[in-house]
Motif scaffolding. Structure first.
Motif, PDB file in Angstrom:
ATOM      1  N   MET A 122       0.836  -1.207   0.000  1.00  0.00           N
ATOM      2  CA  MET A 122       0.000   0.000   0.000  1.00  0.00           C
ATOM      3  C   MET A 122       0.870   1.257   0.000  1.00  0.00           C
ATOM      4  O   MET A 122       1.900   1.287   0.654  1.00  0.00           O
ATOM      5  CB  MET A 122      -0.868   0.022   1.268  1.00  0.00           C
ATOM      6  N   ASN A 123       0.393   2.273  -0.710  1.00  0.00           N
ATOM      7  CA  ASN A 123       1.082   3.564  -0.657  1.00  0.00           C
ATOM      8  C   ASN A 123       0.339   4.458   0.330  1.00  0.00           C
ATOM      9  O   ASN A 123      -0.794   4.871   0.073  1.00  0.00           O
ATOM     10  CB  ASN A 123       1.095   4.227  -2.040  1.00  0.00           C
ATOM     11  N   ILE A 124       0.977   4.713   1.438  1.00  0.00           N
ATOM     12  CA  ILE A 124       0.317   5.493   2.486  1.00  0.00           C
ATOM     13  C   ILE A 124       0.967   6.880   2.550  1.00  0.00           C
ATOM     14  O   ILE A 124       2.200   6.988   2.606  1.00  0.00           O
ATOM     15  CB  ILE A 124       0.449   4.794   3.856  1.00  0.00           C
ATOM     16  N   PHE A 125       0.133   7.891   2.498  1.00  0.00           N
ATOM     17  CA  PHE A 125       0.633   9.259   2.652  1.00  0.00           C
ATOM     18  C   PHE A 125       0.150   9.819   3.990  1.00  0.00           C
ATOM     19  O   PHE A 125      -0.995   9.585   4.378  1.00  0.00           O
ATOM     20  CB  PHE A 125       0.125  10.154   1.520  1.00  0.00           C
ATOM     21  N   VAL A 126       1.036  10.529   4.674  1.00  0.00           N
ATOM     22  CA  VAL A 126       0.633  11.183   5.917  1.00  0.00           C
ATOM     23  C   VAL A 126       0.953  12.671   5.790  1.00  0.00           C
ATOM     24  O   VAL A 126       2.090  13.048   5.498  1.00  0.00           O
ATOM     25  CB  VAL A 126       1.373  10.611   7.147  1.00  0.00           C
ATOM     26  N   CYS A 127      -0.071  13.501   5.979  1.00  0.00           N
ATOM     27  CA  CYS A 127       0.138  14.942   5.920  1.00  0.00           C
ATOM     28  C   CYS A 127       0.461  15.412   7.338  1.00  0.00           C
ATOM     29  O   CYS A 127      -0.330  15.173   8.258  1.00  0.00           O
ATOM     30  CB  CYS A 127      -1.113  15.647   5.427  1.00  0.00           C
ATOM     31  N   VAL A 128       1.618  16.031   7.505  1.00  0.00           N
ATOM     32  CA  VAL A 128       1.970  16.498   8.839  1.00  0.00           C
ATOM     33  C   VAL A 128       2.204  18.004   8.834  1.00  0.00           C
ATOM     34  O   VAL A 128       2.602  18.593   7.832  1.00  0.00           O
ATOM     35  CB  VAL A 128       3.221  15.778   9.422  1.00  0.00           C
ATOM     36  N   LYS A 129       1.933  18.590   9.976  1.00  0.00           N
ATOM     37  CA  LYS A 129       2.154  20.020  10.141  1.00  0.00           C
ATOM     38  C   LYS A 129       3.195  20.214  11.228  1.00  0.00           C
ATOM     39  O   LYS A 129       3.282  19.404  12.160  1.00  0.00           O
ATOM     40  CB  LYS A 129       0.843  20.691  10.555  1.00  0.00           C
ATOM     41  N   ALA A 140       2.686  -6.068   3.830  1.00  0.00           N
ATOM     42  CA  ALA A 140       4.071  -6.154   3.353  1.00  0.00           C
ATOM     43  C   ALA A 140       4.238  -5.350   2.066  1.00  0.00           C
ATOM     44  O   ALA A 140       3.337  -5.315   1.226  1.00  0.00           O
ATOM     45  CB  ALA A 140       4.434  -7.614   3.120  1.00  0.00           C
ATOM     46  N   GLY A 141       5.382  -4.715   1.949  1.00  0.00           N
ATOM     47  CA  GLY A 141       5.701  -3.969   0.737  1.00  0.00           C
ATOM     48  C   GLY A 141       5.132  -2.559   0.718  1.00  0.00           C
ATOM     49  O   GLY A 141       5.228  -1.871  -0.298  1.00  0.00           O
ATOM     50  N   SER A 142       4.512  -2.139   1.824  1.00  0.00           N
ATOM     51  CA  SER A 142       3.940  -0.785   1.861  1.00  0.00           C
ATOM     52  C   SER A 142       5.028   0.263   2.065  1.00  0.00           C
ATOM     53  O   SER A 142       6.099  -0.037   2.595  1.00  0.00           O
ATOM     54  CB  SER A 142       2.946  -0.666   3.017  1.00  0.00           C
ATOM     55  N   THR A 143       4.711   1.491   1.654  1.00  0.00           N
ATOM     56  CA  THR A 143       5.612   2.608   1.955  1.00  0.00           C
ATOM     57  C   THR A 143       4.814   3.718   2.627  1.00  0.00           C
ATOM     58  O   THR A 143       3.632   3.897   2.343  1.00  0.00           O
ATOM     59  CB  THR A 143       6.252   3.208   0.693  1.00  0.00           C
ATOM     60  N   VAL A 144       5.496   4.437   3.512  1.00  0.00           N
ATOM     61  CA  VAL A 144       4.870   5.578   4.168  1.00  0.00           C
ATOM     62  C   VAL A 144       5.613   6.843   3.737  1.00  0.00           C
ATOM     63  O   VAL A 144       6.819   6.964   3.936  1.00  0.00           O
ATOM     64  CB  VAL A 144       4.906   5.440   5.706  1.00  0.00           C
ATOM     65  N   THR A 145       4.869   7.762   3.096  1.00  0.00           N
ATOM     66  CA  THR A 145       5.460   9.033   2.674  1.00  0.00           C
ATOM     67  C   THR A 145       4.836  10.155   3.494  1.00  0.00           C
ATOM     68  O   THR A 145       3.607  10.249   3.568  1.00  0.00           O
ATOM     69  CB  THR A 145       5.166   9.290   1.180  1.00  0.00           C
ATOM     70  N   VAL A 146       5.680  10.968   4.134  1.00  0.00           N
ATOM     71  CA  VAL A 146       5.137  12.091   4.901  1.00  0.00           C
ATOM     72  C   VAL A 146       5.270  13.369   4.073  1.00  0.00           C
ATOM     73  O   VAL A 146       6.285  13.588   3.413  1.00  0.00           O
ATOM     74  CB  VAL A 146       5.832  12.265   6.272  1.00  0.00           C
ATOM     75  N   VAL A 147       4.233  14.182   4.099  1.00  0.00           N
ATOM     76  CA  VAL A 147       4.202  15.401   3.293  1.00  0.00           C
ATOM     77  C   VAL A 147       3.924  16.592   4.201  1.00  0.00           C
ATOM     78  O   VAL A 147       3.066  16.515   5.081  1.00  0.00           O
ATOM     79  CB  VAL A 147       3.071  15.343   2.229  1.00  0.00           C
ATOM     80  N   ARG A 148       4.679  17.656   3.981  1.00  0.00           N
ATOM     81  CA  ARG A 148       4.455  18.845   4.793  1.00  0.00           C
ATOM     82  C   ARG A 148       4.551  20.084   3.916  1.00  0.00           C
ATOM     83  O   ARG A 148       5.371  20.130   2.990  1.00  0.00           O
ATOM     84  CB  ARG A 148       5.507  18.917   5.903  1.00  0.00           C
ATOM     85  N   VAL A 149       3.745  21.091   4.203  1.00  0.00           N
ATOM     86  CA  VAL A 149       3.823  22.381   3.521  1.00  0.00           C
ATOM     87  C   VAL A 149       4.216  23.403   4.578  1.00  0.00           C
ATOM     88  O   VAL A 149       3.545  23.522   5.601  1.00  0.00           O
ATOM     89  CB  VAL A 149       2.448  22.768   2.909  1.00  0.00           C
TER      90      VAL A 149
END
Lengths: 262, 378
Positions: free
Chosen positions: A1-8, A54-63
């Motif tokens: 799974m491609n997981i995105f997390v928006c962080v501030k 298995a095989g997932s990635t976690v991408t964190v995104v911030r502005v």
């Protein structure tokens, strides 16, 4: 799974906030930044989902500002795989931030299966970005979730409502979920995690790269002020019973007419 | 010159302070009162990588510099000086292996510490020999394929919980420095007996014991270096561990200052917060000045060790200055709290008791001055 997390990235909770010189924002030069505490729940949830798939990635995104990158570094030290940082002023409005997040997610080489974010930033308390982002991306969203269970292509989430009751939703992925306290216990970043985070990729983009211009700004701060100092409370000393009766009715009266709480 | 910590070091500090505030401070008073050993904190600290900072990457460690380690040490000691003494004890006990062991010994003895939260103790002091460390009476005799170890060690940190001891002993007490050997001893060996937990004034969560060795058979390959190398290994270990021990005093000092300044803003006397009185302001300023000076000394001593520069003067200066500073600052914090400070209801009297030990262990403040003056008079 491609997981995105928006962080501030928000000022540390112990910060004494001061308006800046022209009142357009707070003074940020000596602020200690931390990851927004509600976003820690989102990062933790992403890492739990990653561990189960298995095989997932976690991408964190911030502005936000690029001088300090604490929030993204902490997320990577906790275990996120990579980060995207969109350079912007720290006082953008929710609409521009959501649009920038959408641009950054779409620009990455991964199609999102799940987007997580904290329910609100503890600095401006807007509670908007996750929902605006979901709307812009045409994805379903549930906010203020305290429970998460994944069943293949759908997730069952719980959200707390008035009176402590729970609403239960079944949502198809991809979706945008905004986390509340209680959903999990965020892990500490570990020291080896901090060392590893140094070597994890952090991509830096500009607002132009993600398709955001000054025209996208819907809300501008016009003035920042400290709240007026509280006037001192009224004190009533110990007294005999007759006096007490008199004072109690006086206090009740004041609570009605002056404080207007009754 | 650059006085700033790296972004990673700042993160290490932040993580360690978070740990100190969430996992140490809430338990510190109770553990102190009951004398409870901080096993839970050590295990959690190990999971996050705070224990065994001295183990090189090659043998499963995290590859920290000493500057990293003192940064972490200050933050954790902010939580509790006693707990951190027990957390950093492995560094003291394992550094002799890092500085004096062969690669084979490092692999054999260090690796297990990176795989599970084991403890080790450094055994130098004896009932009759503290500051006069070269006068040790614990002896080894050649027993053919093994050494036979006899003697008693005193004030051994984590002694009741350790899996491994690094023991300083001598082939002949008459040889003084030249006869000293460093030996790695399995704590479960036959003939090892552990005394009761000492009932100490401060740092009461930290486990301190006497250890007796009676005809303990130790494999020949457990000696670090050759017979007679022990003194050199001990001195090298202390150059490394002194900045780390100094960081305990620094963390405790910072905590005392933070508590005292907070209290001074709240406590009203003569109709104003006592922080408005110059007498209190000067005390707080004095604390801040000394903390800053101690931190710089410690960082320099650690940096020198990382650069491979002989750091004896800086390390001993840091140890003596930070320990004496901590004693003064914690005493002044009690003074600022007044009667409340003397009560166990408030956290500062514990800091004062914890601080006293730092002037004593790992070379007293007087021994540090002896070391410094020897270098000056060279």
């Amino acid at each position: 799974m491609n997981i995105f997390v928006c962080v501030k990235q928000v000022p540390d909770t112990e910060t004494k906030v001061q308006p800046n010189g022209d009142g357009s924002f707070i003074e940020t030069s000596s602020i200690k930044w931390i990851m927004n505490p509600y976003d820690e729940f989102a990062v933790e949830q992403a890492l739990l989902v990653k561990a189960a798939n298995a095989g997932s990635t976690v991408t964190v995104v911030r502005v936000g500002g690029v001088k300090d990158t604490e929030a993204l570094r902490t997320a990577m030290a906790m275990g996120a795989d990579e980060a995207i940082l969109v350079e912007a002023e720290d006082n953008l409005d929710s609409y521009s931030i959501a649009k920038a997040l959408k641009g950054a997610i779409e620009k990455s080489d991964k199609t999102p299966d799940l987007i997580l974010a904290g329910k609100q930033g503890i600095d401006d308390d807007c509670l908007q970005v996750p929902q605006v982002l979901a709307e812009m991306m045409n994805l379903p969203s549930v906010a203020v979730i305290v429970g998460f269970e994944q069943n293949g292509e759908t997730v069952t989430v719980k959200r707390e409502i008035e009176g402590g009751a729970l609403e239960v939703y079944e949502v198809k992925t991809p979706c945008v979920l905004a986390t509340n306290k209680g959903i999990n216990t965020p892990r500490y970043a570990s020291l080896p995690g901090i060392m590893k985070a140094k070597r994890k990729p952090m991509q830096q983009l500009t607002l132009a790269d993600v398709g955001v211009s000054a025209d996208d700004r819907r809300v501008k701060y016009s003035d920042f002020q400290l709240p007026p100092e509280k006037p001192p409370g009224k004190k009533f000393d110990a007294m005999d019973e007759a006096e007490q009766q008199k004072v109690v009715s006086e206090v009740v009266g004041l609570l009605r007419t002056e404080a207007k709480v009754l | 010159m650059d006085f700033s910590l790296s972004p990673e070091q700042k993160e290490m500090y932040d993580l360690a302070i978070k740990f100190a505030k969430n996992e140490m401070i809430p338990f510190a008073a109770e553990y102190d009162e009951e004398g409870t050993f901080c096993e839970k904190q050590i295990k959690k600290a190990w999971e996050l990588g705070f224990v065994n900072t001295c183990i090189p990457e090659k043998f499963g460690g995290n590859g920290f510099t000493l500057l990293d380690a003192v940064t972490i040490g200050e933050a954790l000691s902010y939580g509790c000086m006693g707990m951190y003494t027990s957390i950093m004890c492995n560094d003291l006990a394992l550094t002799p292996i890092v500085v004096g062991g062969s690669d084979e010994q490092k692999e054999k003895f260090l690796r297990p510490f990176t795989e599970s939260p084991k403890l080790a103790s450094f055994c130098l002091t004896e009932p009759g020999n503290g500051s006069d460390a070269a006068g040790i009476k614990t002896t080894i005799k050649d027993g053919g394929d093994h050494w036979i170890l006899n003697g008693q060690k005193m004030w051994i940190t984590n002694g009741g919980y350790a899996d491994l001891f690094t023991v300083y002993c001598t082939t002949d007490p008459e040889l003084k420095h030249k006869g000293i050997c460093a030996l790695v001893v399995d704590a479960k060996s036959e003939g090892v007996s552990i005394g009761n937990k000492e009932d100490k004034m401060g740092q009461r969560t930290s486990d301190t014991r006497a250890i007796q060795f009676e005809n303990v058979k130790v494999p020949k390959e457990n000696m670090l270096g050759s017979p007679g190398d022990g003194w050199k290994i001990a001195m090298k270990t202390l150059d490394h561990s002194r900045p780390l021990v100094s960081s305990i005093a620094l963390g405790g000092s910072q905590r005392a200052l933070d508590l005292a300044s907070q209290y001074a803003k709240e406590r009203i006397q003569f109709n104003v917060p006592i922080a408005k009185h110059q007498a209190i302001q000067f005390m707080l300023a004095e604390m801040q000045m000394k903390i800053e000076a101690a931190r710089l000394l410690i960082q320099k001593a650690a940096w020198q060790a990382d650069q491979g520069i002989q750091n004896t003067i800086a390390a001993s200066s840091a140890k003596a200055f930070a320990a004496d500073t901590c004693m003064q600052i914690t005493t002044d914090a009690v003074q600022i709290y007044g009667g409340y400070g003397y009560s166990k209801e408030y956290p500062v009297e514990k800091l004062m008791r914890d601080a006293k030990l730092i002037q004593i262990y790992e070379g007293t403040s007087q021994i540090q001055r002896l070391v410094i003056s020897r270098e000056v008079l060279k």
